[in-house]
Design a protein around this motif. Sequence first.
Motif, PDB file in Angstrom:
ATOM      1  N   ALA A 268     -47.782  60.758 -17.457  1.00  0.00           N
ATOM      2  CA  ALA A 268     -49.017  60.028 -17.140  1.00  0.00           C
ATOM      3  C   ALA A 268     -48.709  58.853 -16.208  1.00  0.00           C
ATOM      4  N   ALA A 269     -47.610  58.144 -16.462  1.00  0.00           N
ATOM      5  CA  ALA A 269     -47.234  57.014 -15.598  1.00  0.00           C
ATOM      6  C   ALA A 269     -46.905  57.496 -14.190  1.00  0.00           C
ATOM      7  N   LEU A 270     -46.242  58.641 -14.077  1.00  0.00           N
ATOM      8  CA  LEU A 270     -45.947  59.204 -12.764  1.00  0.00           C
ATOM      9  C   LEU A 270     -47.225  59.613 -12.028  1.00  0.00           C
ATOM     10  N   LEU A 271     -48.163  60.230 -12.746  1.00  0.00           N
ATOM     11  CA  LEU A 271     -49.431  60.619 -12.121  1.00  0.00           C
ATOM     12  C   LEU A 271     -50.218  59.395 -11.651  1.00  0.00           C
ATOM     13  N   ILE A 272     -50.267  58.348 -12.461  1.00  0.00           N
ATOM     14  CA  ILE A 272     -50.966  57.121 -12.073  1.00  0.00           C
ATOM     15  C   ILE A 272     -50.291  56.503 -10.855  1.00  0.00           C
ATOM     16  N   SER A 273     -48.969  56.525 -10.831  1.00  0.00           N
ATOM     17  CA  SER A 273     -48.240  55.986  -9.673  1.00  0.00           C
ATOM     18  C   SER A 273     -48.560  56.772  -8.411  1.00  0.00           C
ATOM     19  N   MET A 274     -48.649  58.084  -8.535  1.00  0.00           N
ATOM     20  CA  MET A 274     -48.973  58.931  -7.381  1.00  0.00           C
ATOM     21  C   MET A 274     -50.390  58.634  -6.879  1.00  0.00           C
ATOM     22  N   VAL A 275     -51.335  58.489  -7.805  1.00  0.00           N
ATOM     23  CA  VAL A 275     -52.717  58.185  -7.407  1.00  0.00           C
ATOM     24  C   VAL A 275     -52.766  56.841  -6.689  1.00  0.00           C
ATOM     25  N   LEU A 276     -52.090  55.834  -7.223  1.00  0.00           N
ATOM     26  CA  LEU A 276     -52.066  54.514  -6.592  1.00  0.00           C
ATOM     27  C   LEU A 276     -51.398  54.571  -5.220  1.00  0.00           C
ATOM     28  N   LEU A 277     -50.349  55.366  -5.099  1.00  0.00           N
ATOM     29  CA  LEU A 277     -49.686  55.528  -3.808  1.00  0.00           C
ATOM     30  C   LEU A 277     -50.641  56.156  -2.786  1.00  0.00           C
ATOM     31  N   LEU A 278     -51.375  57.185  -3.178  1.00  0.00           N
ATOM     32  CA  LEU A 278     -52.324  57.833  -2.280  1.00  0.00           C
ATOM     33  C   LEU A 278     -53.454  56.887  -1.886  1.00  0.00           C
ATOM     34  N   VAL A 279     -53.948  56.094  -2.825  1.00  0.00           N
ATOM     35  CA  VAL A 279     -54.996  55.118  -2.515  1.00  0.00           C
ATOM     36  C   VAL A 279     -54.461  54.083  -1.523  1.00  0.00           C
ATOM     37  N   GLY A 280     -53.238  53.610  -1.739  1.00  0.00           N
ATOM     38  CA  GLY A 280     -52.628  52.640  -0.827  1.00  0.00           C
ATOM     39  C   GLY A 280     -52.444  53.203   0.570  1.00  0.00           C
ATOM     40  N   LEU A 281     -52.003  54.455   0.671  1.00  0.00           N
ATOM     41  CA  LEU A 281     -51.852  55.091   1.984  1.00  0.00           C
ATOM     42  C   LEU A 281     -53.207  55.258   2.677  1.00  0.00           C
ATOM     43  N   GLY A 282     -54.240  55.538   1.901  1.00  0.00           N
ATOM     44  CA  GLY A 282     -55.584  55.642   2.462  1.00  0.00           C
ATOM     45  C   GLY A 282     -56.041  54.310   3.051  1.00  0.00           C
ATOM     46  N   PHE A 283     -55.773  53.223   2.337  1.00  0.00           N
ATOM     47  CA  PHE A 283     -56.127  51.899   2.843  1.00  0.00           C
ATOM     48  C   PHE A 283     -55.344  51.561   4.105  1.00  0.00           C
ATOM     49  N   LEU A 284     -54.075  51.952   4.150  1.00  0.00           N
ATOM     50  CA  LEU A 284     -53.282  51.707   5.354  1.00  0.00           C
ATOM     51  C   LEU A 284     -53.826  52.474   6.554  1.00  0.00           C
ATOM     52  N   GLY A 285     -54.210  53.714   6.329  1.00  0.00           N
ATOM     53  CA  GLY A 285     -54.791  54.499   7.414  1.00  0.00           C
ATOM     54  C   GLY A 285     -56.100  53.904   7.899  1.00  0.00           C
ATOM     55  N   GLN A 286     -56.910  53.423   6.969  1.00  0.00           N
ATOM     56  CA  GLN A 286     -58.172  52.790   7.341  1.00  0.00           C
ATOM     57  C   GLN A 286     -57.911  51.506   8.125  1.00  0.00           C
TER      58      GLN A 286
END
Length: 159
Positions: A16-34
């Motif tokens: 669960a901690a790994l999945l949450i980390s992956m989701v947060l990483l994807l959200v962060g990359l989305g913000f960087l792209g924006q």
Amino acid sequence: MRSQKESKSRGAVLIAALLISMVLLLVGLGFLGQRRGQYQAAREAINRCRAEALSDAGLQDALGKLAKDYAFPPLHSADQSDFVYSETLKNSAGESVGTYSVTITIRYRRPPYNVVRVTSRGYLGSAQQPIASCVKTAEIDFDPTRIPFRVLFVTTNEG
């Protein structure tokens, strides 16, 4: 010793901690792209403003020349209606910033119209492959009985 149930529970928490980390990483990359898109839009807006300033410099240069000399522009023949000139502007280091090109149309300079059209094109970078460009057009009431002349209107167009 740990029970099997406790060991499975710890494994599930790790997953669960790994999945949450992956989701947060994807959200962060989305913000960087924006943010990258926002920076690009800001750069383009700055370039458009600089091209407009170059176009305005050409327009003001032409208006100044017309104000100083009523016979400007010098024409080489009676049927010539357009006069074109350009100037490359440089910064304090001597590097080229951009160019403006001015076209003065005097086809309707004489009565009953008394109108001169000045078109200034500003090119940021080289005129052949500009980073940004802007066109300003002014129509001037050039009635010799009213000195100084009046600028009737100015229009601005990108590119």
